[in-house]
Design a protein around this motif. Structure first.
Motif, PDB file in Angstrom:
ATOM      1  N   ARG A 230       0.951  -1.295   0.096  1.00 18.43           N
ATOM      2  CA  ARG A 230       0.045   0.151  -0.102  1.00 18.43           C
ATOM      3  C   ARG A 230       0.897   1.138   0.007  1.00 18.43           C
ATOM      4  O   ARG A 230       1.743   1.506   0.902  1.00 18.43           O
ATOM      5  CB  ARG A 230      -1.000  -0.005   1.453  1.00 18.43           C
ATOM      6  CG  ARG A 230      -1.904  -1.238   1.345  1.00 18.43           C
ATOM      7  CD  ARG A 230      -2.825  -1.171   0.346  1.00 18.43           C
ATOM      8  NE  ARG A 230      -3.601  -2.419   0.464  1.00 18.43           N
ATOM      9  CZ  ARG A 230      -4.481  -2.681   0.973  1.00 18.43           C
ATOM     10  NH1 ARG A 230      -4.677  -2.291   2.222  1.00 18.43           N
ATOM     11  NH2 ARG A 230      -5.239  -4.017   0.713  1.00 18.43           N
ATOM     12  N   ARG A 254      -4.215  -0.936  -8.089  1.00 14.80           N
ATOM     13  CA  ARG A 254      -5.074  -0.150  -8.101  1.00 14.80           C
ATOM     14  C   ARG A 254      -4.890   1.085  -7.484  1.00 14.80           C
ATOM     15  O   ARG A 254      -4.053   1.293  -6.711  1.00 14.80           O
ATOM     16  CB  ARG A 254      -6.618  -0.830  -7.273  1.00 14.80           C
ATOM     17  CG  ARG A 254      -6.820  -2.230  -8.182  1.00 14.80           C
ATOM     18  CD  ARG A 254      -8.096  -2.678  -7.047  1.00 14.80           C
ATOM     19  NE  ARG A 254      -8.636  -3.830  -7.913  1.00 14.80           N
ATOM     20  CZ  ARG A 254      -8.116  -4.967  -7.955  1.00 14.80           C
ATOM     21  NH1 ARG A 254      -7.187  -5.332  -7.052  1.00 14.80           N
ATOM     22  NH2 ARG A 254      -8.779  -6.278  -8.701  1.00 14.80           N
ATOM     23  N   SER A 255      -5.776   2.109  -7.915  1.00 11.75           N
ATOM     24  CA  SER A 255      -5.368   3.721  -7.285  1.00 11.75           C
ATOM     25  C   SER A 255      -6.454   4.472  -7.539  1.00 11.75           C
ATOM     26  O   SER A 255      -7.357   4.061  -8.364  1.00 11.75           O
ATOM     27  CB  SER A 255      -4.146   4.064  -8.073  1.00 11.75           C
ATOM     28  OG  SER A 255      -3.939   5.343  -7.657  1.00 11.75           O
ATOM     29  N   ASN A 256      -6.608   5.663  -6.975  1.00 16.04           N
ATOM     30  CA  ASN A 256      -7.532   6.695  -7.301  1.00 16.04           C
ATOM     31  C   ASN A 256      -7.105   7.406  -8.243  1.00 16.04           C
ATOM     32  O   ASN A 256      -7.850   8.122  -8.842  1.00 16.04           O
ATOM     33  CB  ASN A 256      -7.860   7.509  -5.967  1.00 16.04           C
ATOM     34  CG  ASN A 256      -6.462   8.236  -5.508  1.00 16.04           C
ATOM     35  OD1 ASN A 256      -5.334   7.717  -5.528  1.00 16.04           O
ATOM     36  ND2 ASN A 256      -6.794   9.533  -4.788  1.00 16.04           N
ATOM     37  N   LEU A 265     -10.035   2.343  -7.903  1.00 20.33           N
ATOM     38  CA  LEU A 265     -10.564   1.958  -6.974  1.00 20.33           C
ATOM     39  C   LEU A 265     -12.150   2.451  -7.050  1.00 20.33           C
ATOM     40  O   LEU A 265     -12.293   3.514  -7.038  1.00 20.33           O
ATOM     41  CB  LEU A 265     -10.039   2.548  -5.718  1.00 20.33           C
ATOM     42  CG  LEU A 265      -8.527   1.824  -5.351  1.00 20.33           C
ATOM     43  CD1 LEU A 265      -7.984   2.720  -4.315  1.00 20.33           C
ATOM     44  CD2 LEU A 265      -8.650   0.353  -4.712  1.00 20.33           C
ATOM     45  N   SER A 271      -8.590   0.788   0.273  1.00 15.70           N
ATOM     46  CA  SER A 271      -7.696   0.168  -0.606  1.00 15.70           C
ATOM     47  C   SER A 271      -8.219  -1.386  -0.762  1.00 15.70           C
ATOM     48  O   SER A 271      -8.843  -1.883   0.165  1.00 15.70           O
ATOM     49  CB  SER A 271      -6.413   0.077   0.066  1.00 15.70           C
ATOM     50  OG  SER A 271      -5.997   1.388   0.111  1.00 15.70           O
ATOM     51  N   ARG A 272      -7.884  -1.900  -1.958  1.00 13.47           N
ATOM     52  CA  ARG A 272      -8.003  -3.315  -2.174  1.00 13.47           C
ATOM     53  C   ARG A 272      -6.813  -3.968  -2.930  1.00 13.47           C
ATOM     54  O   ARG A 272      -6.387  -3.107  -3.769  1.00 13.47           O
ATOM     55  CB  ARG A 272      -9.248  -3.446  -3.226  1.00 13.47           C
ATOM     56  CG  ARG A 272     -10.581  -3.309  -2.593  1.00 13.47           C
ATOM     57  CD  ARG A 272     -11.820  -3.284  -3.618  1.00 13.47           C
ATOM     58  NE  ARG A 272     -11.589  -4.431  -4.558  1.00 13.47           N
ATOM     59  CZ  ARG A 272     -12.259  -4.668  -5.713  1.00 13.47           C
ATOM     60  NH1 ARG A 272     -13.078  -3.675  -6.022  1.00 13.47           N
ATOM     61  NH2 ARG A 272     -12.129  -5.619  -6.213  1.00 13.47           N
ATOM     62  N   ALA A 275      -2.237  -1.270  -3.762  1.00 10.57           N
ATOM     63  CA  ALA A 275      -3.170   0.056  -3.936  1.00 10.57           C
ATOM     64  C   ALA A 275      -1.864   1.045  -3.846  1.00 10.57           C
ATOM     65  O   ALA A 275      -1.185   1.099  -2.885  1.00 10.57           O
ATOM     66  CB  ALA A 275      -4.085   0.231  -3.180  1.00 10.57           C
TER      67      ALA A 275
END
Length: 399
Positions: A230, A254-256, A265, A271-272, A275
């Motif tokens: 993370r 994954r990310s914003n 996301l 978070s998944r 991330a």
């Protein structure tokens, strides 16, 4: 040349910028509240007037030795930097600090968009070409469209000075004039090689030998099921650079602010899997994550409550205009996060990079010591921190 700084938005701010450009002054727009149309108009006016307009949203800049926004005390030297985002410009500045920076020009996050057309970047290239203190130029930003890439590369091709390009996420660009770096770290290394009269080497980065020992120690402490990285970042460019490094080593991230839309996301506050989070994108436009660390502190504690987290990656921002003691805030949060994970019979490995120099007001050495006392491992760069994190959760060091 005199520079006018604008930190507001609205009709009066636009009028002030117009007036300054017409008077032949450089303009630095720190605020983000300008429309695309206003940005296009002002940058075209500045280009015609042969002045520099930095921003809107100029988070960092160094012009004629004077800093704007959040900036580091780097040595004066021959490397000129152009970048869309402040986080990237600070990272580049610190990575080339041994040689020094002539100017660091923040052209604004939208400059390389199709709409704005890299007008600020092209003006900055002309400025640095004429600058007698600049020998090597680095241009960095998000991967632009084909037409914008061509405009920038055509401008670089006509330069009398060597240049380096770093368009994060771009893979197909080729230029005989300027090597394309995959990361900010590589762009800085290319510029330093050119300055030394050496040919830039395209290659795979590996972990330093001393880091391999630390990685083995960190890896051995992880509990069953602790497998995810993370990353929490102060800005778009560092978050994106980390994703580029990590995806090659551990797969889906994954990310914003994702590299691809499908990797976004669903909820940026949760978070998944692996991330990376751009804390700045979650904050109010008036708050800078380099100054206000509440968002980062709270997210550190939130991530610690996920039993599958193995490694947490952070960047710490020093410099003028940044938080006066970021390592104190972050080390306290990290210590609490480690206690949370330990209660669940796990171990939290924390890796950080520091965007700072020996001349910064926070004192680089003391900031580093505070983090290390909290059990944080310090990496040379943002990209290096990502490589170390991947090696820890992948259970192998040859990365």
């Amino acid at each position: 040349m005199e520079a006018v700084v604008i930190s507001t938005s609205g009709a009066q701010a636009v009028a002030d910028a117009r007036e300054a450009i017409c008077a032949g002054k450089n303009v630095i727009i720190l605020s983000k509240g300008f429309t695309v149309a206003e940005e296009i108009e002002l940058k075209r006016k500045a280009s015609s007037a042969k002045t520099i307009l930095l921003g809107p949203g100029c988070g960092t800049s160094l012009l004629y030795g004077k800093g704007f926004g959040v900036w580091n005390s780097v040595k004066k030297g021959p490397i000129g930097l152009i970048c869309t985002h402040g986080s990237g410009l600070r990272e580049l500045s610190c990575l080339v600090d041994d040689v020094g920076v002539s100017h660091a020009l923040g052209v604004g996050p939208r400059d390389m968009s199709q709409a704005v057309g890299a007008t600020g970047t092209l003006s900055a290239l002309k400025f640095l070409e004429k600058d007698e203190n600049t020998d090597v130029i680095v241009v960095a930003g998000p991967a632009p469209s084909t037409s914008i890439s061509r405009k920038i590369m055509d401008s670089i091709k006509n330069l009398r000075k060597p240049a380096v390009m770093c368009f994060l996420g771009a893979t197909q660009l080729k230029s005989k004039k300027a090597p394309l770096a995959k990361t900010l770290e590589e762009a800085a290394d290319f510029a330093l090689s050119i300055h030394r009269g050496e040919e830039p080497r395209l290659g795979t980065y590996t972990l330093e030998s001393e880091h391999e020992i630390v990685i083995e120690q960190e890896r051995a402490k992880l509990g069953y099921g602790q497998r995810y990285v993370r990353g929490l970042y102060s800005g778009w460019m560092l978050c994106t650079e980390a994703q580029i490094v990590l995806q090659d080593l551990i797969g889906t991230v994954r990310s914003n602010v994702p590299l691809k839309p499908r990797l976004r996301l669903p909820d940026p506050r949760s978070s998944r899997g692996h991330a990376c989070i751009d804390i700045g994108a979650l904050e109010s436009p008036t708050q800078q994550p380099a100054v206000n660390l509440d968002g980062q502190r709270m997210r550190i504690l939130k991530e610690a409550r996920d039993w599958e987290i193995g490694t947490l990656v952070l960047d710490v921002v020093l410099g003028h205009g940044a938080h006066p003691d970021p390592s104190q805030v972050i080390s306290e949060a990290v210590s609490e996060a480690k206690r949370i994970v330990e209660k669940n019979m796990g171990y939290l490995s924390v890796i950080a990079s520091i965007a700072g120099t020996k001349g910064d007001p926070q004192d680089l050495t003391s900031q580093r010591r505070k983090l290390e006392r909290a059990g944080v491992v310090i990496a040379r760069s943002n990209a290096s921190a990502a490589r170390m994190a991947a090696a820890i959760v992948q259970r192998k060091s040859k990365i």
